[in-house]
Design an enzyme around this catalytic site. Structure first.
Site, PDB file in Angstrom:
ATOM      1  N   GLU A  35     -17.169 -23.608  22.417  1.00  0.00           N
ATOM      2  CA  GLU A  35     -18.256 -23.632  23.396  1.00  0.00           C
ATOM      3  C   GLU A  35     -18.556 -22.230  23.929  1.00  0.00           C
ATOM      4  O   GLU A  35     -19.698 -21.906  24.239  1.00  0.00           O
ATOM      5  CB  GLU A  35     -17.889 -24.568  24.551  1.00  0.00           C
ATOM      6  CG  GLU A  35     -17.699 -26.018  24.146  1.00  0.00           C
ATOM      7  CD  GLU A  35     -18.958 -26.624  23.539  1.00  0.00           C
ATOM      8  OE1 GLU A  35     -20.073 -26.198  23.936  1.00  0.00           O
ATOM      9  OE2 GLU A  35     -18.830 -27.504  22.670  1.00  0.00           O
ATOM     10  N   HIS A  57     -21.053 -20.595  21.696  1.00  0.00           N
ATOM     11  CA  HIS A  57     -22.426 -20.987  22.023  1.00  0.00           C
ATOM     12  C   HIS A  57     -22.934 -20.211  23.235  1.00  0.00           C
ATOM     13  O   HIS A  57     -24.069 -19.718  23.247  1.00  0.00           O
ATOM     14  CB  HIS A  57     -22.485 -22.486  22.335  1.00  0.00           C
ATOM     15  CG  HIS A  57     -22.250 -23.371  21.155  1.00  0.00           C
ATOM     16  ND1 HIS A  57     -22.780 -23.139  19.909  1.00  0.00           N
ATOM     17  CD2 HIS A  57     -21.534 -24.532  21.034  1.00  0.00           C
ATOM     18  CE1 HIS A  57     -22.421 -24.104  19.087  1.00  0.00           C
ATOM     19  NE2 HIS A  57     -21.655 -24.956  19.736  1.00  0.00           N
ATOM     20  N   ASP A 103      16.868 -17.981 -19.967  1.00  0.00           N
ATOM     21  CA  ASP A 103      17.087 -16.533 -19.846  1.00  0.00           C
ATOM     22  C   ASP A 103      16.573 -15.789 -21.075  1.00  0.00           C
ATOM     23  O   ASP A 103      17.200 -14.836 -21.564  1.00  0.00           O
ATOM     24  CB  ASP A 103      18.571 -16.229 -19.636  1.00  0.00           C
ATOM     25  CG  ASP A 103      19.127 -16.859 -18.366  1.00  0.00           C
ATOM     26  OD1 ASP A 103      18.355 -16.963 -17.386  1.00  0.00           O
ATOM     27  OD2 ASP A 103      20.312 -17.253 -18.359  1.00  0.00           O
TER      28      ASP A 103
END
Length: 419
Positions: A22, A25, A217
């Site tokens: 908010e 905004h 290996d």
């Protein structure tokens, strides 16, 4: 106690992120000259408030989000004083309204990026190269984990596998000398290039002695494994029919790290890659929400909770609490980052009343006006939001019902990340 502290801490981080949404905004609206009259954290009765300039700031009793009030969001709003008509939001250029409405989602994305950057160098990020789908697992190298014991019956619910007890049997691969980390290259006469081909070859083979070729290996070797029969479901369909197939007592593994650590500089691209991965998965998750509703309902009525079903803020907070209780903060921050990405995307959906609905209408108006100018016809003007109210109420009703469903499932039958 630590669990509940973790739940509270996670809920607080969500409240802060929504409040910052908010704030995004409000800041962008003020920068463009729009009039913002209120900015509050929480809903319900006001605990306290104060004025700074033309805006009232405050805290409300119910900590489930926040809001800011920008006057004149739509032409139908009647909260615009005559002297503020030029500052009504709907009168501003479409790009400015888009920036203001998208600022909330952008804030969530920024929080996710910052959170991922901090997590990358402080804790580490998940290895994005590890297989995450069934198809990717099949294409992975045929490196195996060797089990000393396996259950041959799917109806055997024993919590501990002991050869000779119930359907438990000694692992054939372990008995033949294979070790975790070996890479299988051949099963009998069938060459193996990935884990999918390995499982297919084993299941297609008859039970009994079978020569496996593998590398360990860097050295190639062979072992004769006495394959045994066991009940299994299709690899690509965990709920498919049960059949009896040959098994070796092996599963997929990898020598790649699950978590990769970065320094402050290398964490920048890594956090971007991680967030893009979350964006893609969040979009797929949103598309699958309708098909998950039956599973959510069934989890309330007694079925086992599907871990792939959506969660509410309650469920996310519980997971955050579990993460701190078990000493795995990477899970806490991972859920926080994911949730911010999801909320950011969800708010951009072109549906009222979320921000994306207002953005879609603003651009529809702009494109429609341009089209009418090209056709030399009068501008049809602004969209009448009152005509969209039935659709808006339907979205609110469906969204509210879904939120209630997920919250109920998270209370009655929550998802847990630890056994």
């Amino acid at each position: 106690m630590l669990f509940w502290l973790g739940c509270a801490a996670f809920a607080l981080t969500i409240l802060i992120s929504v409040s910052l949404h908010e704030l995004g905004h409000m800041i962008t609206g003020k920068r463009f000259g729009m009039k913002v009259t209120k900015y509050f954290v929480g809903f319900g009765p006001t605990i306290f408030s104060f004025h700074r300039g033309e805006t009232e700031y405050g805290l409300k009793l119910i900590p489930l989000g926040g809001f800011c009030k920008i006057v004149g969001m739509t032409p139908q709003d009647d909260d615009v004083a005559p002297e503020d008509q030029h500052r009504a939001m709907w009168r501003f250029p479409v790009w400015k309204r888009t920036v203001v409405m998208a600022a909330g989602s952008i804030t969530h994305f920024m929080l996710a990026l910052i959170g991922a950057w901090v997590m990358a160098w402080a804790i580490g990020l998940p290895n994005m190269d590890l297989p995450r789908t069934a198809a990717e697992e099949r294409a992975a190298p045929a490196m195996v984990r060797v089990a000393d014991c396996l259950l041959t019956s799917l109806t055997d619910t024993a919590t501990e596998c002991k050869p000779g007890v119930g359907s438990a049997a000694s692992g054939p691969a372990a008995a033949a000398g294979l070790k975790t980390g070996d890479v299988i290259t051949r099963v009998g006469a069938t060459p193996v290039a990935n884990y999918g081909q390995l499982t297919d070859a084993i299941r297609a083979a008859p039970t009994g002695p079978t020569v496996f070729e593998y590398t360990r290996d860097g050295q190639t070797a062979q072992a004769t494994i006495n394959l045994i029969s066991a009940e299994r479901r299709p690899i690509d369909d965990p709920s498919g029919p049960i059949t009896t197939v040959a098994v070796a007592g092996i599963s997929r593994t990898t020598d790649q790290p699950a978590v990769i650590h970065y320094n402050g500089l290398s964490a920048i691209p890594a956090s971007g890659e991680y967030n893009w991965f979350l964006v893609e998965n969040s979009m797929r998750a949103m598309a699958r929400i309708p098909e998950k509703i039956p599973a959510l309902w069934n989890s309330i009525t007694g079925d086992e909770r599907d871990p792939d079903t959506p969660i509410s803020v309650i469920g996310a907070s519980r997971i955050g609490g579990e993460a701190l209780e078990r000493g795995v903060p990477e899970v806490f921050w991972g859920v926080f980052i994911s949730l911010n990405v999801f909320i950011g995307l969800f708010n951009l959906l072109p549906l009222l009343p979320v921000d994306g609905g207002h953005i879609a209408i603003a651009w529809f108006e702009a494109l429609r006006s341009r089209l009418y100018r090209l056709l030399r016809r009068p501008d049809p003007g602004r969209v009448d939001y009152y005509k969209l109210m039935p659709l808006t109420y339907a979205v609110i009703l469906i969204g509210g019902a879904f939120t209630l469903l997920t919250a109920t499932a998270d209370i009655i039958n929550p998802i847990t990340i630890f056994p």
